[in-house]
Design a protein around this motif. Structure first.
Motif, PDB file in Angstrom:
ATOM      1  N   ASP B 147     -65.518 -18.726  -6.994  1.00 44.85           N
ATOM      2  CA  ASP B 147     -65.331 -18.527  -5.431  1.00 44.85           C
ATOM      3  C   ASP B 147     -63.805 -18.431  -4.802  1.00 44.85           C
ATOM      4  O   ASP B 147     -62.985 -19.665  -4.913  1.00 44.85           O
ATOM      5  CB  ASP B 147     -66.536 -19.152  -4.453  1.00 44.85           C
ATOM      6  CG  ASP B 147     -66.754 -19.347  -3.017  1.00 44.85           C
ATOM      7  OD1 ASP B 147     -65.747 -18.247  -2.267  1.00 44.85           O
ATOM      8  OD2 ASP B 147     -66.957 -19.167  -2.277  1.00 44.85           O
ATOM      9  N   ARG B 149     -62.750 -18.522  -1.924  1.00 47.34           N
ATOM     10  CA  ARG B 149     -62.248 -19.644  -0.851  1.00 47.34           C
ATOM     11  C   ARG B 149     -62.085 -20.810  -1.479  1.00 47.34           C
ATOM     12  O   ARG B 149     -61.390 -22.381  -0.993  1.00 47.34           O
ATOM     13  CB  ARG B 149     -63.866 -19.422  -0.486  1.00 47.34           C
ATOM     14  CG  ARG B 149     -63.967 -17.915   0.366  1.00 47.34           C
ATOM     15  CD  ARG B 149     -61.948 -17.771   1.997  1.00 47.34           C
ATOM     16  NE  ARG B 149     -62.140 -16.977   2.741  1.00 47.34           N
ATOM     17  CZ  ARG B 149     -61.880 -17.055   3.522  1.00 47.34           C
ATOM     18  NH1 ARG B 149     -60.827 -17.780   3.946  1.00 47.34           N
ATOM     19  NH2 ARG B 149     -61.753 -15.735   4.561  1.00 47.34           N
ATOM     20  N   SER B 150     -63.490 -21.199  -2.459  1.00 46.74           N
ATOM     21  CA  SER B 150     -63.613 -22.747  -2.951  1.00 46.74           C
ATOM     22  C   SER B 150     -61.991 -23.164  -3.458  1.00 46.74           C
ATOM     23  O   SER B 150     -61.895 -23.980  -3.577  1.00 46.74           O
ATOM     24  CB  SER B 150     -64.251 -22.891  -4.093  1.00 46.74           C
ATOM     25  OG  SER B 150     -65.595 -22.440  -3.498  1.00 46.74           O
ATOM     26  N   GLU B 152     -58.881 -21.635  -3.022  1.00 50.83           N
ATOM     27  CA  GLU B 152     -57.904 -21.791  -1.518  1.00 50.83           C
ATOM     28  C   GLU B 152     -58.902 -23.234  -1.050  1.00 50.83           C
ATOM     29  O   GLU B 152     -57.343 -24.016  -0.418  1.00 50.83           O
ATOM     30  CB  GLU B 152     -58.488 -20.167  -0.867  1.00 50.83           C
ATOM     31  CG  GLU B 152     -57.154 -20.319   0.529  1.00 50.83           C
ATOM     32  CD  GLU B 152     -57.272 -19.279   0.867  1.00 50.83           C
ATOM     33  OE1 GLU B 152     -58.504 -19.353   0.699  1.00 50.83           O
ATOM     34  OE2 GLU B 152     -56.677 -18.352   1.400  1.00 50.83           O
ATOM     35  N   LEU B 153     -60.666 -24.016  -0.437  1.00 56.24           N
ATOM     36  CA  LEU B 153     -59.631 -24.983  -0.471  1.00 56.24           C
ATOM     37  C   LEU B 153     -59.499 -26.364  -1.457  1.00 56.24           C
ATOM     38  O   LEU B 153     -58.532 -27.206  -0.616  1.00 56.24           O
ATOM     39  CB  LEU B 153     -61.065 -25.232   0.079  1.00 56.24           C
ATOM     40  CG  LEU B 153     -61.581 -26.190   0.460  1.00 56.24           C
ATOM     41  CD1 LEU B 153     -61.693 -26.371   2.412  1.00 56.24           C
ATOM     42  CD2 LEU B 153     -63.081 -26.940   0.194  1.00 56.24           C
ATOM     43  N   MET B 154     -59.186 -26.622  -2.616  1.00 55.61           N
ATOM     44  CA  MET B 154     -58.564 -26.707  -3.535  1.00 55.61           C
ATOM     45  C   MET B 154     -57.186 -26.767  -3.281  1.00 55.61           C
ATOM     46  O   MET B 154     -56.484 -28.039  -3.185  1.00 55.61           O
ATOM     47  CB  MET B 154     -58.482 -26.319  -4.560  1.00 55.61           C
ATOM     48  CG  MET B 154     -60.087 -26.417  -5.090  1.00 55.61           C
ATOM     49  SD  MET B 154     -60.859 -28.616  -5.477  1.00 55.61           S
ATOM     50  CE  MET B 154     -61.818 -28.516  -4.650  1.00 55.61           C
ATOM     51  N   ARG B 155     -56.936 -25.809  -3.234  1.00 53.81           N
ATOM     52  CA  ARG B 155     -55.407 -25.593  -3.043  1.00 53.81           C
ATOM     53  C   ARG B 155     -54.856 -26.152  -1.434  1.00 53.81           C
ATOM     54  O   ARG B 155     -53.848 -27.284  -1.123  1.00 53.81           O
ATOM     55  CB  ARG B 155     -55.065 -24.063  -2.389  1.00 53.81           C
ATOM     56  CG  ARG B 155     -55.239 -23.497  -3.992  1.00 53.81           C
ATOM     57  CD  ARG B 155     -53.533 -23.464  -4.803  1.00 53.81           C
ATOM     58  NE  ARG B 155     -54.114 -22.849  -5.831  1.00 53.81           N
ATOM     59  CZ  ARG B 155     -54.214 -21.847  -6.534  1.00 53.81           C
ATOM     60  NH1 ARG B 155     -53.897 -20.781  -5.453  1.00 53.81           N
ATOM     61  NH2 ARG B 155     -54.565 -21.666  -7.924  1.00 53.81           N
ATOM     62  N   ALA B 156     -55.800 -25.949  -0.233  1.00 52.32           N
ATOM     63  CA  ALA B 156     -55.212 -26.625   0.759  1.00 52.32           C
ATOM     64  C   ALA B 156     -55.460 -27.778   1.112  1.00 52.32           C
ATOM     65  O   ALA B 156     -54.865 -28.834   1.850  1.00 52.32           O
ATOM     66  CB  ALA B 156     -56.405 -25.927   2.164  1.00 52.32           C
ATOM     67  N   TYR B 157     -55.682 -29.265   0.178  1.00 56.69           N
ATOM     68  CA  TYR B 157     -56.423 -30.203  -0.005  1.00 56.69           C
ATOM     69  C   TYR B 157     -55.377 -30.908  -1.592  1.00 56.69           C
ATOM     70  O   TYR B 157     -55.403 -31.778  -1.503  1.00 56.69           O
ATOM     71  CB  TYR B 157     -57.820 -30.419  -0.153  1.00 56.69           C
ATOM     72  CG  TYR B 157     -57.916 -30.875   1.384  1.00 56.69           C
ATOM     73  CD1 TYR B 157     -58.015 -31.400   2.776  1.00 56.69           C
ATOM     74  CD2 TYR B 157     -59.417 -29.370   0.948  1.00 56.69           C
ATOM     75  CE1 TYR B 157     -58.537 -31.392   3.296  1.00 56.69           C
ATOM     76  CE2 TYR B 157     -59.469 -29.621   2.230  1.00 56.69           C
ATOM     77  CZ  TYR B 157     -59.431 -30.490   3.659  1.00 56.69           C
ATOM     78  OH  TYR B 157     -59.821 -30.553   4.938  1.00 56.69           O
ATOM     79  N   TRP B 167     -62.912 -29.179 -10.834  1.00 51.21           N
ATOM     80  CA  TRP B 167     -63.751 -29.603  -9.365  1.00 51.21           C
ATOM     81  C   TRP B 167     -64.794 -28.355  -9.046  1.00 51.21           C
ATOM     82  O   TRP B 167     -65.734 -28.328  -8.030  1.00 51.21           O
ATOM     83  CB  TRP B 167     -63.245 -30.354  -7.624  1.00 51.21           C
ATOM     84  CG  TRP B 167     -62.744 -31.521  -8.414  1.00 51.21           C
ATOM     85  CD1 TRP B 167     -60.843 -31.703  -7.962  1.00 51.21           C
ATOM     86  CD2 TRP B 167     -63.004 -32.341  -7.868  1.00 51.21           C
ATOM     87  NE1 TRP B 167     -61.286 -32.988  -7.712  1.00 51.21           N
ATOM     88  CE2 TRP B 167     -62.239 -34.140  -8.242  1.00 51.21           C
ATOM     89  CE3 TRP B 167     -65.126 -32.979  -8.054  1.00 51.21           C
ATOM     90  CZ2 TRP B 167     -62.334 -34.953  -8.232  1.00 51.21           C
ATOM     91  CZ3 TRP B 167     -64.890 -34.487  -8.703  1.00 51.21           C
ATOM     92  CH2 TRP B 167     -64.096 -35.380  -8.567  1.00 51.21           C
ATOM     93  N   VAL B 168     -64.104 -27.240  -9.567  1.00 53.23           N
ATOM     94  CA  VAL B 168     -64.538 -25.996  -9.243  1.00 53.23           C
ATOM     95  C   VAL B 168     -64.882 -24.885 -10.807  1.00 53.23           C
ATOM     96  O   VAL B 168     -65.946 -25.171 -10.998  1.00 53.23           O
ATOM     97  CB  VAL B 168     -63.671 -25.395  -8.396  1.00 53.23           C
ATOM     98  CG1 VAL B 168     -64.526 -23.898  -8.162  1.00 53.23           C
ATOM     99  CG2 VAL B 168     -63.240 -25.932  -6.858  1.00 53.23           C
ATOM    100  N   ALA B 172     -69.061 -24.154 -12.118  1.00 53.95           N
ATOM    101  CA  ALA B 172     -68.897 -22.933 -11.917  1.00 53.95           C
ATOM    102  C   ALA B 172     -70.039 -22.398 -12.800  1.00 53.95           C
ATOM    103  O   ALA B 172     -69.933 -20.933 -13.237  1.00 53.95           O
ATOM    104  CB  ALA B 172     -68.319 -22.084 -11.029  1.00 53.95           C
TER     105      ALA B 172
END
Lengths: 258, 520
Positions: B147, B149-150, B152-157, B167-168, B172
């Protein structure tokens, strides 16, 4: 911790390459979000509001201008975990429980962070999911998943909260309910917040001021200050003053066509 | 009436199988096929019962080799996939090695492995090689298709590629990996049997098969074929069971057609891209060279790439070697191409017909699945019994090994055409066959090339096995002969040439597939 840092955009310009030719999406956009303020960004599709949010995150470069969070470049702030993020898609990991999904930013940032982990049960109850700590995302409804995402965005106790249409995929009734809850949750920490949204009601209800973007490349069409005290009751949706403000925002949005 | 219909519908697969077994029994009982070449299933089972003392050590050896190869090959495949996704440059540099491993006809490299490796290592290596590609590609797909989005979320943190992997991606990829393992499991059995059969080991079903080939005992050959199929099927079932325990959604049996290999790598500059392509091309040869250098084997037995070149071009005997190689190629290639074209053609017609009349698909799928699970080496002697030892058997083998996988690929591709597309042209008054021409044919074209890409190595393997075992012609025979004559140069040469032929035809199919998909 009431919002230690403000976000300052200065003369931001941004182009994308579309099939080899440059397309300007933002043109000298300046915006000052004081510490602890709640700003809603509203505008038609393609006006660059999501791009602006990604620039604030440091995930998108700029061609000109600068963005500072509390005087620092956003990358540095983000990598310390001091920015909370929520997208339109909750982007939960399907194999992690509710609590584990809320804890995800802590895992990615590394370190044990015991006091932030200790807050997780409180956050889960804050978004109304007590009793669902061990449930998997597949067992939750759409609205519940979005609540998990909100709790996750707050887990690092961020100074800055960036949200890109977090309720865009929800139906109108659920959306209004989530707006009310977001205000309650937000008041507990009051991080400096930017909310990108398509909903005029949502923007006026939640924000201290609504920034209308428009045009192509996107520019700031106007700013509407929202003077209501918090907490704002749901009856405010029927208040004539509320409607005057939504009309004002609507007029700024509608003027975009000409 | 309708109840009977429903009953028939629900048990269509079982019914088809039952009908096949009954017809087979009748054909065998009355010696209808090639005067007794097809014994009745009851005779085969009786024979297996009589032979059971022979079976156990052979079966145990095959299962052991397949299992160890399966474990080893999968560990390497999983690590390689993680490496390729984490650092994409490594994937591009390894492309030559990966294609070679996918395309190599296992039988061609068995003699080489026997020369270069001690003890049971040639068998384990071949089983591992058979496993590597399906697992590696499935894992790469699983790691890549997460995904966004997942991510992007990792990058964001502040998470980098390492955090995304940890983590993903890893978690997955699990369903895709398990899907790959299901394909890999029967492959390990096929690899083990092929290696036993070509390596002169004492135990194993491959050895048993080879030993039984000379006797006019069709019932025993069929018994061994059945046993091999059962083991491969069991391996598949075990892997599928493990998969369904992790992911509740069980998927349809698929051949890992995968996506068309990416057409152009994202290079920083033309020169950079060329450099990567050159490394990718040279790497398989460098590995070959390096491994031999490490092994410390005599250059007389173990030929480096340079050694093969030397053998083929420098000494006075070179002309003779070249002539033998070319005449073998001239015998092998036309049959392979004809058989493959026929197999693909039949598959195409049947798949397209099935898109209009789905009943055909339901009736044929079970047979397709059984023949896919049936190890090729076990199939060959049976076809020899039926078709004799002439060219006909080679064509029959090539058609049968290309037909069913191609059919499954095409039928799956066509099933992805939205039903609404058919309904739309029908709504404007098009007849069934017209809808076929306007929707099904264009939709199936890219899948035809994908099927061809998958069929190339199988076709070459089928032809070479037939030549080695039965017809005494072509590359397969040349390889077998050279083994007997201890003609080391020729053994290495045939191995190299058959891999090259396979890779070139594979690349040709990839090129055509790209042309067919570029226009949409």
């Amino acid at each position: 911790m009431a919002g230690g840092r403000g976000i300052v955009f200065e003369e931001i310009s941004k182009q994308f390459l579309v099939r080899g030719s440059p397309l300007a999406v933002l043109d000298k956009v300046s915006l000052d979000c004081p510490p602890g303020s709640f700003t809603a960004l509203i505008g038609p599709s393609g006006c660059g509001k999501s791009t602006l949010l990604k620039i604030a995150l440091g995930l998108e470069t700029v061609d000109a201008g600068s963005v500072r969070i509390g005087g620092e470049p956003p990358d540095a702030v983000r990598q310390r975990g001091e920015i909370g993020i929520a997208f339109q898609d909750p982007a939960l990991l399907p194999w992690r429980s509710v609590s584990a999904n809320v804890a995800l930013p802590l895992d990615v940032l590394g370190g044990s962070r015991p006091e932030q982990r200790a807050r997780i049960p409180h956050l889960v109850s804050l978004v109304g999911l007590s009793g669902f700590e061990t449930a998997l995302p597949g067992e939750l409804s759409g609205g519940m998943r979005q609540r998990v995402a909100i709790a996750r965005s707050l887990v690092t106790a961020p100074d800055v909260l960036l949200m890109d249409e977090p309720f865009g995929a929800l139906d109108l009734i659920l959306r209004r309910q989530m707006n009310v809850e977001l205000q309650r949750i937000w008041m507990e920490q009051s991080p400096t917040t930017i909310l990108v949204t398509h909903g005029i009601d949502e923007a006026v209800y939640l924000a201290d001021r609504v920034v209308v973007l428009g045009g192509r490349p996107g520019v700031v069409k106007g700013i509407v200050d929202i003077p209501f005290d918090r907490p704002r009751p749901t009856t405010i949706f029927r208040d004539p003053a509320f409607h005057r403000l939504t009309d004002e925002v609507g007029a700024l949005l509608g003027g975009d066509e000409g | 009436m309708t109840r009977l219909r429903r009953l028939l519908d629900r048990h269509a697969t079982a019914l088809t199988l039952a009908v096949i077994v009954i017809l087979w029994e009748i054909a065998g009982r009355f010696q209808l096929v090639a005067s007794g070449a097809l014994p009745a299933p009851s005779d085969v089972l009786i024979r297996m019962w009589e032979d059971q003392a022979d079976y156990w050590p052979h079966v145990a050896a095959t299962v052991r080799t397949a299992f160890l190869g399966f474990v080893g090959g999968n560990v390497i495949a999983i690590l390689a996939a993680i490496l390729f996704v984490r650092w994409p440059l490594t994937e591009r540099l390894s492309r030559g090695v990966n294609i070679a491993i996918f395309a190599l006809p296992p039988i061609a490299i068995v003699p080489v492995l026997v020369l270069a490796l001690p003890g049971e290592w040639p068998r384990l290596t071949l089983a591992a090689i058979a496993v590597y590609f399906p697992t590696m590609t499935a894992m790469v797909v699983g790691l890549t298709e997460v995904d966004p989005r997942s991510v992007e979320l990792m990058r964001a943190y502040g998470g980098g590629e390492g955090a995304v992997m940890r983590w993903v991606r890893l978690r997955a990829s699990l369903p895709a990996l398990l899907g790959g393992l299901r394909v890999a499991a029967p492959n390990a059995v096929l690899g083990a049997i092929l290696a036993e059969f070509g390596s002169g080991s004492r135990w194993g079903l491959g050895t048993y098969l080879l030993g039984s080939l000379g006797r006019a005992d069709p019932a025993r050959l069929w018994g061994i074929g059945l046993a091999a199929t059962a083991i491969a099927g069991l391996a598949y079932a075990l892997a599928a069971l493990a998969a369904s325990r992790v992911t509740d959604a069980s998927r349809a049996v698929t051949i890992a057609a995968g996506a068309t290999p990416a057409s152009e790598p994202i290079g920083r500059s033309g020169g950079h891209r060329v450099a990567i392509a050159v490394v990718a091309l040279v790497l398989p040869f460098a590995i070959w060279w390096g491994l031999l250098a490490l092994s410390g084997l005599s250059p007389i037995i173990a030929k480096t790439p340079l050694g093969v070149f030397d053998y083929l071009f420098l000494p006075p005997t070179a002309a003779n070697a070249q002539a033998r190689l070319l005449s073998a190629l001239a015998e092998t290639l036309p049959i392979m191409v004809v058989g493959m074209a026929a197999g693909l053609g039949f598959a195409f017609l049947l798949a397209v017909a099935g898109a209009v009349r789905p009943g055909i698909v339901r009736a044929l799928m079970p047979i397709a699945l059984v023949t896919q699970t049936m190890p090729l080496v076990a199939l060959t002697p049976l076809l020899v019994l039926i078709f004799g030892r002439g060219v006909a058997v080679t064509v029959a083998i090539t058609v049968s090994v290309t037909f069913f996988p191609a059919y499954v690929t095409l039928a799956q591709g066509l099933s992805m055409v939205p039903k609404a597309a058919f309904d739309l042209v029908r709504a404007y008054g098009a007849s069934g066959w017209r809808a076929l021409r306007m929707v099904a044919l264009p939709a199936s074209l890219p899948w035809l090339f994908a099927a061809a890409r998958l069929a190339v190595p199988r076709a070459l393997l089928g032809v070479m096995i037939a030549e080695w075992l039965a017809t005494g012609r072509g590359l397969g025979n040349l390889l077998n002969q050279s083994r007997g004559y201890l003609d080391y140069g020729m053994i290495w040469t045939v191995a190299l040439v058959s891999v090259l032929v396979s890779v070139i035809l594979y690349q040709l199919a990839v090129g055509l597939e790209r042309l067919a998909t570029a226009r949409r």
